[in-house]
Motif scaffolding. Structure first.
Motif, PDB file in Angstrom:
ATOM      1  N   LEU A  64       0.815  -1.217   0.000  1.00 40.02           N
ATOM      2  CA  LEU A  64       0.000   0.000   0.000  1.00 40.02           C
ATOM      3  C   LEU A  64       0.848   1.267   0.000  1.00 40.02           C
ATOM      4  N   THR A  65       2.008   1.208   0.621  1.00 38.24           N
ATOM      5  CA  THR A  65       2.846   2.402   0.741  1.00 38.24           C
ATOM      6  C   THR A  65       3.938   2.468  -0.323  1.00 38.24           C
ATOM      7  N   GLU A  66       3.985   1.491  -1.187  1.00 35.45           N
ATOM      8  CA  GLU A  66       4.992   1.444  -2.245  1.00 35.45           C
ATOM      9  C   GLU A  66       4.867   2.633  -3.190  1.00 35.45           C
ATOM     10  N   ARG A  67       3.651   3.080  -3.405  1.00 35.36           N
ATOM     11  CA  ARG A  67       3.355   4.183  -4.315  1.00 35.36           C
ATOM     12  C   ARG A  67       1.926   4.634  -4.065  1.00 35.36           C
ATOM     13  N   PRO A  68       1.512   5.764  -4.601  1.00 32.89           N
ATOM     14  CA  PRO A  68       0.106   6.153  -4.479  1.00 32.89           C
ATOM     15  C   PRO A  68      -0.738   5.330  -5.457  1.00 32.89           C
ATOM     16  N   TRP A  69      -1.749   4.671  -4.946  1.00 34.20           N
ATOM     17  CA  TRP A  69      -2.645   3.858  -5.774  1.00 34.20           C
ATOM     18  C   TRP A  69      -3.935   4.621  -6.012  1.00 34.20           C
ATOM     19  N   ASP A  70      -4.490   4.469  -7.209  1.00 36.67           N
ATOM     20  CA  ASP A  70      -5.789   5.070  -7.492  1.00 36.67           C
ATOM     21  C   ASP A  70      -6.933   4.188  -7.003  1.00 36.67           C
ATOM     22  N   VAL A  71      -6.715   2.881  -7.047  1.00 32.00           N
ATOM     23  CA  VAL A  71      -7.729   1.937  -6.580  1.00 32.00           C
ATOM     24  C   VAL A  71      -7.034   0.706  -6.014  1.00 32.00           C
ATOM     25  N   VAL A  72      -7.621   0.160  -4.968  1.00 29.73           N
ATOM     26  CA  VAL A  72      -7.162  -1.101  -4.385  1.00 29.73           C
ATOM     27  C   VAL A  72      -8.316  -2.086  -4.509  1.00 29.73           C
ATOM     28  N   LEU A  85     -13.653 -12.867   8.066  1.00 29.77           N
ATOM     29  CA  LEU A  85     -14.201 -11.527   8.273  1.00 29.77           C
ATOM     30  C   LEU A  85     -13.235 -10.606   9.014  1.00 29.77           C
ATOM     31  N   PRO A  86     -12.573 -11.038  10.090  1.00 30.67           N
ATOM     32  CA  PRO A  86     -11.622 -10.138  10.756  1.00 30.67           C
ATOM     33  C   PRO A  86     -10.472  -9.715   9.827  1.00 30.67           C
ATOM     34  N   LEU A  87     -10.006 -10.620   8.979  1.00 28.91           N
ATOM     35  CA  LEU A  87      -8.953 -10.264   8.020  1.00 28.91           C
ATOM     36  C   LEU A  87      -9.480  -9.240   7.024  1.00 28.91           C
ATOM     37  N   PHE A  88     -10.683  -9.440   6.533  1.00 26.77           N
ATOM     38  CA  PHE A  88     -11.288  -8.487   5.589  1.00 26.77           C
ATOM     39  C   PHE A  88     -11.360  -7.097   6.223  1.00 26.77           C
ATOM     40  N   GLU A  89     -11.843  -7.024   7.447  1.00 22.39           N
ATOM     41  CA  GLU A  89     -11.909  -5.737   8.143  1.00 22.39           C
ATOM     42  C   GLU A  89     -10.521  -5.123   8.286  1.00 22.39           C
ATOM     43  N   GLN A  90      -9.540  -5.951   8.616  1.00 16.88           N
ATOM     44  CA  GLN A  90      -8.170  -5.468   8.765  1.00 16.88           C
ATOM     45  C   GLN A  90      -7.657  -4.884   7.450  1.00 16.88           C
ATOM     46  N   VAL A  91      -7.898  -5.583   6.344  1.00 19.03           N
ATOM     47  CA  VAL A  91      -7.419  -5.109   5.041  1.00 19.03           C
ATOM     48  C   VAL A  91      -8.080  -3.779   4.682  1.00 19.03           C
ATOM     49  N   VAL A  92      -9.383  -3.674   4.862  1.00 17.04           N
ATOM     50  CA  VAL A  92     -10.077  -2.418   4.553  1.00 17.04           C
ATOM     51  C   VAL A  92      -9.499  -1.278   5.388  1.00 17.04           C
ATOM     52  N   ASN A  93      -9.266  -1.515   6.659  1.00 21.63           N
ATOM     53  CA  ASN A  93      -8.723  -0.461   7.515  1.00 21.63           C
ATOM     54  C   ASN A  93      -7.273  -0.130   7.192  1.00 21.63           C
ATOM     55  N   LEU A  94      -6.504  -1.113   6.735  1.00 25.10           N
ATOM     56  CA  LEU A  94      -5.134  -0.830   6.291  1.00 25.10           C
ATOM     57  C   LEU A  94      -5.154   0.048   5.040  1.00 25.10           C
ATOM     58  N   VAL A  95      -6.072  -0.213   4.141  1.00 25.61           N
ATOM     59  CA  VAL A  95      -6.199   0.630   2.952  1.00 25.61           C
ATOM     60  C   VAL A  95      -6.566   2.050   3.374  1.00 25.61           C
ATOM     61  N   ARG A  96      -7.534   2.181   4.248  1.00 25.79           N
ATOM     62  CA  ARG A  96      -7.948   3.517   4.720  1.00 25.79           C
ATOM     63  C   ARG A  96      -6.783   4.270   5.353  1.00 25.79           C
ATOM     64  N   ALA A  99      -3.408   4.121   2.372  1.00 29.21           N
ATOM     65  CA  ALA A  99      -3.663   4.585   1.005  1.00 29.21           C
ATOM     66  C   ALA A  99      -5.004   5.315   0.968  1.00 29.21           C
ATOM     67  N   PRO A 100      -5.139   6.372   1.776  1.00 31.53           N
ATOM     68  CA  PRO A 100      -6.442   7.023   1.894  1.00 31.53           C
ATOM     69  C   PRO A 100      -6.948   7.644   0.599  1.00 31.53           C
ATOM     70  N   GLN A 101      -6.065   7.889  -0.348  1.00 25.09           N
ATOM     71  CA  GLN A 101      -6.478   8.470  -1.629  1.00 25.09           C
ATOM     72  C   GLN A 101      -7.082   7.431  -2.560  1.00 25.09           C
ATOM     73  N   ALA A 102      -6.917   6.159  -2.252  1.00 25.75           N
ATOM     74  CA  ALA A 102      -7.349   5.088  -3.152  1.00 25.75           C
ATOM     75  C   ALA A 102      -8.822   4.741  -2.963  1.00 25.75           C
ATOM     76  N   ALA A 103      -9.486   4.529  -4.076  1.00 26.60           N
ATOM     77  CA  ALA A 103     -10.821   3.950  -4.017  1.00 26.60           C
ATOM     78  C   ALA A 103     -10.662   2.473  -3.667  1.00 26.60           C
ATOM     79  N   VAL A 104     -11.679   1.888  -3.108  1.00 20.11           N
ATOM     80  CA  VAL A 104     -11.675   0.461  -2.781  1.00 20.11           C
ATOM     81  C   VAL A 104     -12.676  -0.222  -3.695  1.00 20.11           C
ATOM     82  N   ALA A 105     -12.242  -1.322  -4.299  1.00 17.33           N
ATOM     83  CA  ALA A 105     -13.108  -2.071  -5.205  1.00 17.33           C
ATOM     84  C   ALA A 105     -13.063  -3.545  -4.831  1.00 17.33           C
ATOM     85  N   PHE A 106     -14.086  -4.271  -5.247  1.00 18.33           N
ATOM     86  CA  PHE A 106     -14.181  -5.693  -4.945  1.00 18.33           C
ATOM     87  C   PHE A 106     -14.458  -6.455  -6.230  1.00 18.33           C
ATOM     88  N   ASN A 107     -13.691  -7.524  -6.437  1.00 17.82           N
ATOM     89  CA  ASN A 107     -13.957  -8.379  -7.592  1.00 17.82           C
ATOM     90  C   ASN A 107     -14.900  -9.495  -7.181  1.00 17.82           C
TER      91      ASN A 107
END
Length: 121
Positions: A64-72, A85-96, A99-107
């Motif tokens: 996440l900190t390697e560069r500014p991402w437009d979307v994760v 579920l706890p891992l999912f919550e952790q990942v979302v909060n790590l992105v926030r 990489a607060p500038q990044a949009a979050v998307a789900f495949n």
């Protein structure tokens, strides 16, 4: 050029009993092919595949900190199994946090990460 980071679970790190019938090599090939598709759509991309141990958080923070991402894009392997579920919550909060500038998307699968990212870039 827009940038996208895909975060998922390394298919080779999933215990066989957790997903009977999983072909880790085939899934990894699909993920690698999907990463190649990003370039075809003019999106610079990277993928971080984690293992389900203490190395997951540092690997995600590094990516996440390697560069500014437009979307994760957070993969379904992290998001869908209820026990993760706890891992999912952790990942979302790590992105926030990292990489607060990044949009979050789900495949919906390893084969539509490009479409998920394109909704936001």
């Amino acid at each position: 050029m827009p940038t996208a980071l895909v975060i998922g679970i390394d298919p080779h790190a999933i215990p066989a009993h957790a997903m009977p019938g999983l072909d880790a090599d085939a899934l990894r090939a699909t993920l690698d092919q999907e990463l190649s598709r990003f370039a075809e759509h003019g999106i610079e991309s990277a993928m971080t595949l984690i293992t389900l141990d203490e190395s997951a958080e540092p690997a995600i923070v590094t990516a996440l900190t390697e560069r500014p991402w437009d979307v994760v894009v957070i993969g379904g392997g992290i998001r869908k199994p209820e026990p993760l579920l706890p891992l999912f919550e952790q990942v979302v909060n790590l992105v926030r946090r990292h990489a607060p500038q990044a949009a979050v998307a789900f495949n919906t699968s390893g084969g539509d990460s490009v479409e998920a990212a394109r909704r936001w870039v």
